[in-house]
Motif scaffolding. Structure first.
Motif, mmCIF file in Angstrom:
data_model
loop_
_atom_site.group_PDB
_atom_site.id
_atom_site.type_symbol
_atom_site.label_atom_id
_atom_site.label_comp_id
_atom_site.label_asym_id
_atom_site.label_seq_id
_atom_site.Cartn_x
_atom_site.Cartn_y
_atom_site.Cartn_z
ATOM 1 N N LEU A 20 89.480 46.191 26.062
ATOM 2 C CA LEU A 20 90.476 45.298 26.647
ATOM 3 C C LEU A 20 89.809 44.387 27.656
ATOM 4 C CD1 LEU A 20 93.422 47.778 27.323
ATOM 5 C CD2 LEU A 20 92.817 46.585 25.205
ATOM 6 N N SER A 21 90.309 43.164 27.714
ATOM 7 C CA SER A 21 89.840 42.195 28.701
ATOM 8 C C SER A 21 91.026 41.705 29.518
ATOM 9 C CB SER A 21 89.178 41.002 28.018
ATOM 10 O OG SER A 21 88.057 41.383 27.272
ATOM 11 N N CYS A 22 90.757 41.364 30.741
ATOM 12 C CA CYS A 22 91.776 40.800 31.627
ATOM 13 C C CYS A 22 91.136 39.608 32.330
ATOM 14 C CB CYS A 22 92.247 41.838 32.625
ATOM 15 S SG CYS A 22 93.371 41.200 33.895
ATOM 16 N N ALA A 23 91.566 38.425 31.935
ATOM 17 C CA ALA A 23 91.034 37.198 32.515
ATOM 18 C C ALA A 23 91.931 36.744 33.654
ATOM 19 C CB ALA A 23 90.954 36.116 31.453
ATOM 20 N N ALA A 24 91.325 36.441 34.782
ATOM 21 C CA ALA A 24 92.074 36.059 35.976
ATOM 22 C C ALA A 24 91.836 34.609 36.333
ATOM 23 C CB ALA A 24 91.670 36.947 37.149
ATOM 24 N N SER A 25 92.883 33.966 36.776
ATOM 25 C CA SER A 25 92.757 32.610 37.309
ATOM 26 C C SER A 25 92.695 32.700 38.819
ATOM 27 C CB SER A 25 93.957 31.757 36.889
ATOM 28 O OG SER A 25 95.133 32.269 37.489
ATOM 29 N N GLY A 26 92.264 31.651 39.460
ATOM 30 C CA GLY A 26 92.230 31.643 40.909
ATOM 31 C C GLY A 26 90.852 31.979 41.452
ATOM 32 N N ARG A 27 90.619 31.609 42.689
ATOM 33 C CA ARG A 27 89.306 31.773 43.289
ATOM 34 C C ARG A 27 89.140 33.076 44.042
ATOM 35 N NH1 ARG A 27 88.881 26.213 46.471
ATOM 36 N NH2 ARG A 27 91.083 26.652 46.767
ATOM 37 N N THR A 28 90.150 33.942 43.991
ATOM 38 C CA THR A 28 90.083 35.176 44.766
ATOM 39 C C THR A 28 89.632 36.374 43.950
ATOM 40 O OG1 THR A 28 92.413 35.690 44.320
ATOM 41 C CG2 THR A 28 91.926 34.361 46.276
ATOM 42 N N PHE A 29 89.341 36.183 42.668
ATOM 43 C CA PHE A 29 89.037 37.323 41.813
ATOM 44 C C PHE A 29 87.871 38.132 42.350
ATOM 45 C CE2 PHE A 29 88.991 39.797 38.030
ATOM 46 C CZ PHE A 29 87.662 40.062 37.767
ATOM 47 N N SER A 30 86.824 37.463 42.776
ATOM 48 C CA SER A 30 85.612 38.185 43.178
ATOM 49 C C SER A 30 85.813 39.024 44.436
ATOM 50 C CB SER A 30 84.460 37.206 43.387
ATOM 51 O OG SER A 30 84.772 36.293 44.408
ATOM 52 N N SER A 31 86.898 38.812 45.140
ATOM 53 C CA SER A 31 87.179 39.605 46.338
ATOM 54 C C SER A 31 88.361 40.543 46.134
ATOM 55 C CB SER A 31 87.459 38.689 47.530
ATOM 56 O OG SER A 31 88.583 37.878 47.290
ATOM 57 N N SER A 32 88.807 40.676 44.898
ATOM 58 C CA SER A 32 90.003 41.463 44.590
ATOM 59 C C SER A 32 89.655 42.790 43.927
ATOM 60 C CB SER A 32 90.929 40.690 43.649
ATOM 61 O OG SER A 32 91.370 39.491 44.223
ATOM 62 N N GLY A 33 90.353 43.833 44.376
ATOM 63 C CA GLY A 33 90.303 45.083 43.634
ATOM 64 C C GLY A 33 91.142 44.940 42.373
ATOM 65 N N MET A 34 90.728 45.589 41.297
ATOM 66 C CA MET A 34 91.413 45.473 40.021
ATOM 67 C C MET A 34 91.726 46.849 39.456
ATOM 68 S SD MET A 34 91.601 42.203 39.528
ATOM 69 C CE MET A 34 92.138 42.182 37.812
ATOM 70 N N GLY A 35 92.872 46.947 38.803
ATOM 71 C CA GLY A 35 93.260 48.212 38.196
ATOM 72 C C GLY A 35 93.817 48.014 36.806
ATOM 73 N N TRP A 36 93.750 49.079 36.021
ATOM 74 C CA TRP A 36 94.410 49.142 34.714
ATOM 75 C C TRP A 36 95.446 50.264 34.772
ATOM 76 C CZ3 TRP A 36 94.008 45.841 30.695
ATOM 77 C CH2 TRP A 36 92.885 45.006 30.614
ATOM 78 N N PHE A 37 96.619 49.951 34.259
ATOM 79 C CA PHE A 37 97.701 50.914 34.154
ATOM 80 C C PHE A 37 98.219 50.885 32.724
ATOM 81 C CE2 PHE A 37 98.681 52.140 38.555
ATOM 82 C CZ PHE A 37 97.862 51.252 39.239
#
Length: 124
Positions: A20-37
């Motif tokens: 699975l892939s999750c593509a994010a928009s916006g400039r904050t991705f690199s500073s964001s925690g990410m989760g899968w549910f």
């Protein structure tokens, strides 16, 4: 505002793999925690895996430990969930989620943004 778009779901036989892939928009991705549910019909939303902003901290649910691998590519604004040795009980809609902080939680209320989800169906 952050938009998340999941892809890679599908129908697979037990024992198979999907990524699975999750593509994010916006400039904050690199500073964001990410989760899968994930959420199966008639069941509550369930934590699967999470990764900190740098990728240095990772957490898995016991039910997927050793079978699933979460990773991220900050240059591509994308987080991945490699799923192997899939079981019928892995069947669910899988959502990725983003937190404005750099870390993560097993609680879905911790996250600020959600994707629309991608269906994973594992046949026996």
């Amino acid at each position: 505002q952050v938009q998340l778009v999941e892809s890679g779901g599908g129908l697979v036989q037990a024992g198979g793999s999907l990524r699975l892939s999750c593509a994010a928009s916006g400039r904050t991705f690199s500073s964001s925690g990410m989760g899968w549910f994930r959420q199966a019909p008639g069941k509550e939303r369930e934590f699967v895996a999470a990764i900190s902003w740098s990728g240095g901290s990772i957490l898995y649910a016991d039910s997927v430990k050793g079978r699933f691998t979460i990773s991220r590519d900050n240059a591509k604004n994308t987080v991945y969930l490699q799923m192997t040795i899939l079981k019928p009980e892995d069947t669910a809609v899988y959502n990725c989620a983003s937190s404005t902080g750099g870390y993560f939680s097993t609680r879905y209320t911790f996250y600020d943004y959600w994707g629309q989800g991608t269906q994973v169906t594992v046949s026996s």
